[in-house]
Write a protein that holds these residues in place. Structure first.
Motif, PDB file in Angstrom:
ATOM      1  N   VAL A  85      41.248 -13.072  73.713  1.00 43.83           N
ATOM      2  CA  VAL A  85      40.684 -14.063  74.093  1.00 43.83           C
ATOM      3  C   VAL A  85      39.683 -14.769  73.348  1.00 43.83           C
ATOM      4  O   VAL A  85      38.745 -14.026  72.727  1.00 43.83           O
ATOM      5  N   ASP A  86      39.802 -15.995  73.039  1.00 44.01           N
ATOM      6  CA  ASP A  86      38.884 -16.733  72.576  1.00 44.01           C
ATOM      7  C   ASP A  86      37.913 -17.516  73.419  1.00 44.01           C
ATOM      8  O   ASP A  86      38.488 -18.370  74.293  1.00 44.01           O
ATOM      9  N   LEU A  87      36.670 -17.158  73.469  1.00 39.73           N
ATOM     10  CA  LEU A  87      35.716 -17.652  74.471  1.00 39.73           C
ATOM     11  C   LEU A  87      35.454 -19.148  74.114  1.00 39.73           C
ATOM     12  O   LEU A  87      34.478 -19.870  74.949  1.00 39.73           O
ATOM     13  N   ALA A  90      33.009 -20.080  71.895  1.00 40.24           N
ATOM     14  CA  ALA A  90      31.772 -20.264  71.339  1.00 40.24           C
ATOM     15  C   ALA A  90      31.130 -18.816  71.519  1.00 40.24           C
ATOM     16  O   ALA A  90      31.630 -18.031  72.524  1.00 40.24           O
ATOM     17  N   SER A  91      30.092 -18.086  70.866  1.00 41.78           N
ATOM     18  CA  SER A  91      29.647 -17.006  71.293  1.00 41.78           C
ATOM     19  C   SER A  91      28.698 -17.040  72.224  1.00 41.78           C
ATOM     20  O   SER A  91      27.988 -17.997  72.458  1.00 41.78           O
ATOM     21  N   VAL A  92      28.968 -16.125  73.327  1.00 42.56           N
ATOM     22  CA  VAL A  92      28.251 -16.093  74.562  1.00 42.56           C
ATOM     23  C   VAL A  92      27.885 -14.801  74.769  1.00 42.56           C
ATOM     24  O   VAL A  92      28.629 -13.676  74.399  1.00 42.56           O
ATOM     25  N   THR A  93      26.864 -14.466  75.667  1.00 40.73           N
ATOM     26  CA  THR A  93      26.591 -12.938  76.133  1.00 40.73           C
ATOM     27  C   THR A  93      27.569 -12.638  76.838  1.00 40.73           C
ATOM     28  O   THR A  93      27.906 -13.216  77.870  1.00 40.73           O
ATOM     29  N   VAL A  94      28.354 -11.350  76.760  1.00 38.76           N
ATOM     30  CA  VAL A  94      29.204 -10.670  77.421  1.00 38.76           C
ATOM     31  C   VAL A  94      28.831  -9.423  77.699  1.00 38.76           C
ATOM     32  O   VAL A  94      28.264  -8.410  76.890  1.00 38.76           O
ATOM     33  N   GLY A  95      28.435  -9.040  79.065  1.00 31.78           N
ATOM     34  CA  GLY A  95      28.074  -7.680  79.474  1.00 31.78           C
ATOM     35  C   GLY A  95      29.102  -7.061  80.366  1.00 31.78           C
ATOM     36  O   GLY A  95      28.899  -5.971  80.815  1.00 31.78           O
ATOM     37  N   ARG A  96      30.120  -7.693  80.921  1.00 38.82           N
ATOM     38  CA  ARG A  96      31.081  -6.945  81.927  1.00 38.82           C
ATOM     39  C   ARG A  96      32.326  -7.907  81.608  1.00 38.82           C
ATOM     40  O   ARG A  96      32.468  -9.058  81.446  1.00 38.82           O
ATOM     41  N   VAL A  97      33.514  -7.125  81.548  1.00 36.81           N
ATOM     42  CA  VAL A  97      34.768  -7.486  81.738  1.00 36.81           C
ATOM     43  C   VAL A  97      35.691  -7.217  82.721  1.00 36.81           C
ATOM     44  O   VAL A  97      35.372  -6.078  83.382  1.00 36.81           O
ATOM     45  N   GLY A 126      35.074  -6.522  70.525  1.00 36.78           N
ATOM     46  CA  GLY A 126      34.337  -7.701  70.586  1.00 36.78           C
ATOM     47  C   GLY A 126      34.146  -8.179  69.283  1.00 36.78           C
ATOM     48  O   GLY A 126      34.310  -7.183  68.309  1.00 36.78           O
ATOM     49  N   SER A 127      34.123  -9.442  68.847  1.00 35.34           N
ATOM     50  CA  SER A 127      33.927 -10.062  67.651  1.00 35.34           C
ATOM     51  C   SER A 127      33.390 -11.341  67.788  1.00 35.34           C
ATOM     52  O   SER A 127      33.334 -11.889  68.681  1.00 35.34           O
ATOM     53  N   THR A 128      32.552 -11.722  66.572  1.00 34.82           N
ATOM     54  CA  THR A 128      31.924 -12.974  66.618  1.00 34.82           C
ATOM     55  C   THR A 128      32.566 -13.892  65.681  1.00 34.82           C
ATOM     56  O   THR A 128      32.525 -14.941  65.742  1.00 34.82           O
ATOM     57  N   ASP A 129      33.610 -13.448  64.803  1.00 34.00           N
ATOM     58  CA  ASP A 129      34.358 -14.195  63.972  1.00 34.00           C
ATOM     59  C   ASP A 129      35.582 -14.235  64.061  1.00 34.00           C
ATOM     60  O   ASP A 129      36.613 -14.573  63.224  1.00 34.00           O
ATOM     61  N   GLY A 130      36.490 -13.523  64.889  1.00 32.84           N
ATOM     62  CA  GLY A 130      37.783 -13.081  64.976  1.00 32.84           C
ATOM     63  C   GLY A 130      38.653 -12.281  64.212  1.00 32.84           C
ATOM     64  O   GLY A 130      39.820 -12.386  63.867  1.00 32.84           O
ATOM     65  N   PRO A 134      28.075  -3.106  76.535  1.00 33.92           N
ATOM     66  CA  PRO A 134      26.510  -3.564  76.016  1.00 33.92           C
ATOM     67  C   PRO A 134      26.646  -5.092  76.043  1.00 33.92           C
ATOM     68  O   PRO A 134      27.480  -5.517  75.091  1.00 33.92           O
ATOM     69  N   ALA A 135      25.759  -5.485  76.486  1.00 41.80           N
ATOM     70  CA  ALA A 135      25.534  -7.144  76.446  1.00 41.80           C
ATOM     71  C   ALA A 135      25.085  -7.451  75.352  1.00 41.80           C
ATOM     72  O   ALA A 135      24.207  -6.885  74.568  1.00 41.80           O
ATOM     73  N   ALA A 136      25.928  -8.378  74.874  1.00 40.14           N
ATOM     74  CA  ALA A 136      25.615  -9.043  73.210  1.00 40.14           C
ATOM     75  C   ALA A 136      26.669 -10.324  73.238  1.00 40.14           C
ATOM     76  O   ALA A 136      27.498 -10.522  73.994  1.00 40.14           O
ATOM     77  N   ALA A 137      26.235 -11.094  72.253  1.00 36.21           N
ATOM     78  CA  ALA A 137      26.834 -12.256  71.929  1.00 36.21           C
ATOM     79  C   ALA A 137      28.255 -12.038  71.299  1.00 36.21           C
ATOM     80  O   ALA A 137      28.374 -11.236  70.331  1.00 36.21           O
ATOM     81  N   ARG A 138      29.201 -12.547  72.007  1.00 41.45           N
ATOM     82  CA  ARG A 138      30.607 -12.268  71.402  1.00 41.45           C
ATOM     83  C   ARG A 138      31.568 -13.785  71.618  1.00 41.45           C
ATOM     84  O   ARG A 138      31.343 -14.324  72.668  1.00 41.45           O
ATOM     85  N   ARG A 139      32.307 -13.953  70.757  1.00 41.46           N
ATOM     86  CA  ARG A 139      33.100 -14.918  70.886  1.00 41.46           C
ATOM     87  C   ARG A 139      34.523 -14.536  71.224  1.00 41.46           C
ATOM     88  O   ARG A 139      35.396 -15.245  72.154  1.00 41.46           O
ATOM     89  N   TYR A 140      34.910 -13.590  70.631  1.00 34.90           N
ATOM     90  CA  TYR A 140      36.313 -13.006  70.934  1.00 34.90           C
ATOM     91  C   TYR A 140      36.176 -11.743  71.660  1.00 34.90           C
ATOM     92  O   TYR A 140      35.543 -10.758  71.160  1.00 34.90           O
ATOM     93  N   LEU A 141      37.275 -11.557  72.568  1.00 30.07           N
ATOM     94  CA  LEU A 141      37.380 -10.376  72.956  1.00 30.07           C
ATOM     95  C   LEU A 141      39.056  -9.900  72.895  1.00 30.07           C
ATOM     96  O   LEU A 141      39.785 -10.659  73.151  1.00 30.07           O
TER      97      LEU A 141
END
Length: 122
Positions: free
Chosen positions: A29-31, A33-40, A61-65, A92-99
């Protein structure tokens, strides 16, 4: 059709299903933009017709895909219609764009199945 877009359409009654007998399978999934994700939160259709099942999966998780890291290691997650067929995975809560889900097994069907793939900050 059981296309990937069904996993993000806001309708728990539609779902994505991978090819049968072909594990591992991934769903990305491409969100946007990078956003904080702490729960799926993962869902299957809430109907009692969907018997309880355990899917073995990891969350990446990834910031660049391109470069992914495992944010929730492989584990069995039980989807039970008695509890809404919903699974919550803390990461772990962190900025991610892709899951990405990496599914390696399903006790209820010989394919990966997800009806909703949701991400939250906390």
């Amino acid at each position: 059709m059981y296309v990937a877009g069904n996993a993000t359409d806001g309708n728990a009654g539609t779902y994505w299903e991978s090819a049968n007998n072909a594990f591992p399978q991934t769903l990305t999934v491409d969100l946007g933009a990078s956003v904080t994700v702490g729960r799926v939160v993962l869902k299957l259709p809430p109907s009692a017709a969907w018997g309880s099942r355990t899917q073995t999966l990891a969350v990446l998780g990834s910031t660049d895909g391109t470069n992914y890291t495992t944010i929730a290691g492989p584990a069995g997650y039980t989807f039970d219609p008695a509890t809404g067929n919903t699974v919550t995975i803390a990461v772990p809560a962190a900025a991610r764009r892709y899951l990405r889900l990496n599914v390696t097994g399903n006790t209820g069907w010989p394919a990966a199945q997800i009806s909703e793939f949701e991400a939250y900050a906390s």
